[in-house]
Design a protein around this motif. Sequence first.
Motif, PDB file in Angstrom:
ATOM      1  N   THR A   5     -58.820 -28.051  42.323  1.00 34.91           N
ATOM      2  CA  THR A   5     -57.899 -26.616  41.820  1.00 34.91           C
ATOM      3  C   THR A   5     -57.033 -27.653  40.804  1.00 34.91           C
ATOM      4  O   THR A   5     -56.530 -28.291  40.006  1.00 34.91           O
ATOM      5  N   ARG A   6     -56.826 -25.800  39.780  1.00 36.13           N
ATOM      6  CA  ARG A   6     -55.887 -25.501  38.923  1.00 36.13           C
ATOM      7  C   ARG A   6     -54.221 -24.951  38.854  1.00 36.13           C
ATOM      8  O   ARG A   6     -54.492 -24.856  40.188  1.00 36.13           O
ATOM      9  N   SER A   7     -53.708 -25.716  38.105  1.00 34.61           N
ATOM     10  CA  SER A   7     -52.427 -25.194  38.272  1.00 34.61           C
ATOM     11  C   SER A   7     -52.296 -24.026  37.463  1.00 34.61           C
ATOM     12  O   SER A   7     -52.930 -23.687  35.983  1.00 34.61           O
ATOM     13  N   PHE A   8     -50.960 -22.710  36.874  1.00 30.26           N
ATOM     14  CA  PHE A   8     -51.355 -21.176  37.454  1.00 30.26           C
ATOM     15  C   PHE A   8     -50.224 -21.263  37.134  1.00 30.26           C
ATOM     16  O   PHE A   8     -48.953 -21.315  37.846  1.00 30.26           O
ATOM     17  N   ALA A   9     -49.647 -20.843  35.999  1.00 30.69           N
ATOM     18  CA  ALA A   9     -48.027 -19.825  35.214  1.00 30.69           C
ATOM     19  C   ALA A   9     -48.640 -18.965  35.577  1.00 30.69           C
ATOM     20  O   ALA A   9     -48.926 -18.773  33.801  1.00 30.69           O
ATOM     21  N   VAL A  10     -48.134 -17.663  35.993  1.00 30.27           N
ATOM     22  CA  VAL A  10     -48.689 -16.140  35.786  1.00 30.27           C
ATOM     23  C   VAL A  10     -46.649 -15.862  35.654  1.00 30.27           C
ATOM     24  O   VAL A  10     -45.992 -15.284  36.525  1.00 30.27           O
ATOM     25  N   ILE A  11     -47.143 -14.690  34.351  1.00 26.76           N
ATOM     26  CA  ILE A  11     -45.269 -14.881  33.972  1.00 26.76           C
ATOM     27  C   ILE A  11     -45.110 -13.180  33.618  1.00 26.76           C
ATOM     28  O   ILE A  11     -45.851 -12.713  32.680  1.00 26.76           O
ATOM     29  N   GLY A  12     -44.505 -12.785  34.238  1.00 25.13           N
ATOM     30  CA  GLY A  12     -44.762 -11.143  35.144  1.00 25.13           C
ATOM     31  C   GLY A  12     -44.882 -10.561  36.083  1.00 25.13           C
ATOM     32  O   GLY A  12     -46.311 -10.717  35.788  1.00 25.13           O
ATOM     33  N   LEU A  13     -44.587 -10.471  36.938  1.00 27.20           N
ATOM     34  CA  LEU A  13     -44.492 -10.307  38.092  1.00 27.20           C
ATOM     35  C   LEU A  13     -44.862  -8.855  38.619  1.00 27.20           C
ATOM     36  O   LEU A  13     -43.981  -8.317  39.567  1.00 27.20           O
ATOM     37  N   GLY A  14     -45.258  -7.554  37.637  1.00 30.02           N
ATOM     38  CA  GLY A  14     -45.310  -6.724  37.759  1.00 30.02           C
ATOM     39  C   GLY A  14     -46.768  -6.214  38.583  1.00 30.02           C
ATOM     40  O   GLY A  14     -46.526  -7.173  39.147  1.00 30.02           O
ATOM     41  N   GLY A  66     -40.553 -26.638  33.697  1.00 29.07           N
ATOM     42  CA  GLY A  66     -41.740 -27.634  34.252  1.00 29.07           C
ATOM     43  C   GLY A  66     -43.138 -26.199  33.565  1.00 29.07           C
ATOM     44  O   GLY A  66     -44.061 -26.984  34.087  1.00 29.07           O
ATOM     45  N   ILE A  67     -43.016 -25.739  33.095  1.00 29.88           N
ATOM     46  CA  ILE A  67     -44.360 -25.033  32.417  1.00 29.88           C
ATOM     47  C   ILE A  67     -45.183 -25.213  31.448  1.00 29.88           C
ATOM     48  O   ILE A  67     -46.165 -25.304  32.122  1.00 29.88           O
ATOM     49  N   ASP A  68     -44.947 -26.668  30.780  1.00 28.59           N
ATOM     50  CA  ASP A  68     -45.689 -26.745  30.294  1.00 28.59           C
ATOM     51  C   ASP A  68     -46.938 -28.118  30.747  1.00 28.59           C
ATOM     52  O   ASP A  68     -47.290 -29.165  30.174  1.00 28.59           O
ATOM     53  N   GLN A  69     -45.871 -28.175  31.964  1.00 27.90           N
ATOM     54  CA  GLN A  69     -47.331 -28.923  33.081  1.00 27.90           C
ATOM     55  C   GLN A  69     -48.708 -28.280  33.361  1.00 27.90           C
ATOM     56  O   GLN A  69     -49.538 -28.792  34.436  1.00 27.90           O
ATOM     57  N   TYR A  70     -48.150 -27.070  33.780  1.00 31.29           N
ATOM     58  CA  TYR A  70     -49.496 -25.963  34.361  1.00 31.29           C
ATOM     59  C   TYR A  70     -50.787 -25.866  33.183  1.00 31.29           C
ATOM     60  O   TYR A  70     -50.789 -25.988  32.011  1.00 31.29           O
ATOM     61  N   ASP A  71     -51.864 -25.938  33.726  1.00 34.43           N
ATOM     62  CA  ASP A  71     -52.861 -25.888  33.514  1.00 34.43           C
ATOM     63  C   ASP A  71     -53.924 -24.164  32.103  1.00 34.43           C
ATOM     64  O   ASP A  71     -53.803 -24.498  31.462  1.00 34.43           O
ATOM     65  N   VAL A  72     -52.993 -23.405  32.926  1.00 31.29           N
ATOM     66  CA  VAL A  72     -53.394 -22.326  32.871  1.00 31.29           C
ATOM     67  C   VAL A  72     -52.083 -21.146  32.629  1.00 31.29           C
ATOM     68  O   VAL A  72     -51.206 -21.702  34.113  1.00 31.29           O
TER      69      VAL A  72
END
Length: 220
Positions: A5-14, A66-72
């Motif tokens: 699996t990969r790690s994801f940061a989703v910015i904006g939760l509309g 810690g957002i810099d630790q996410y893959d995508v």
Amino acid sequence: MAKETRSFAVIGLGAFGSAVAAELARFGNQVIGVDLDDRRIAQMASTLSSAVIIDTTDEVALREAGIDQYDVALIAIGRDIQASILTTMNLKMLGIDTIWVKASNRTHHRILSKLGADRVILPEQEMGRHIAQMLNNPVVQDYVSLGNGFSVVNIVIPARIKGRDIASLGVGTKYDLRLLGLMRGTEYRACDAADLVLEEDDKLILLGKRPELRRFGDAL
């Protein structure tokens, strides 16, 4: 062997961002949701690995979270174009491997592309083209654009041609298309045998350029 699996940061939760984040989490990925609205954070907190309130125009705040630790990263900020651009710049400086960004318009799209976003999407326009394709030809159930004019389409076999064999459709001969396979219910079938008899509601999976796919669909 377990699926990686990969790690994801989703910015904006509309509506768009929260839908993508929830699906990514459902697939078993580590997903952090980011927004400035505490109500959106509360709504997604139990669905995602974590959900935090961060001003993403602040590079230091992103790094501390810690957002810099996410893959995508997917930037799904709504109409605040300035925040979207600054967030993209910050994520690039943080060294995120893959950055997708939702654009509000063509100008926004061009700016994000110049900033080095890996993919810029216009969800409303892409969905509009998708729906128009299916409305224009009812036998086309679904399609995926591959770029350079090529698409993969899912075409439903109508009742009037059931009982015919695959070869009679002219795929690869009359039509410059490639047949990738056939779905019969939930079962996938390869189409190596030219005498395979078609049944109503079979779904052909075809690869080709849009004009030729359209010509084939119109003939059905």
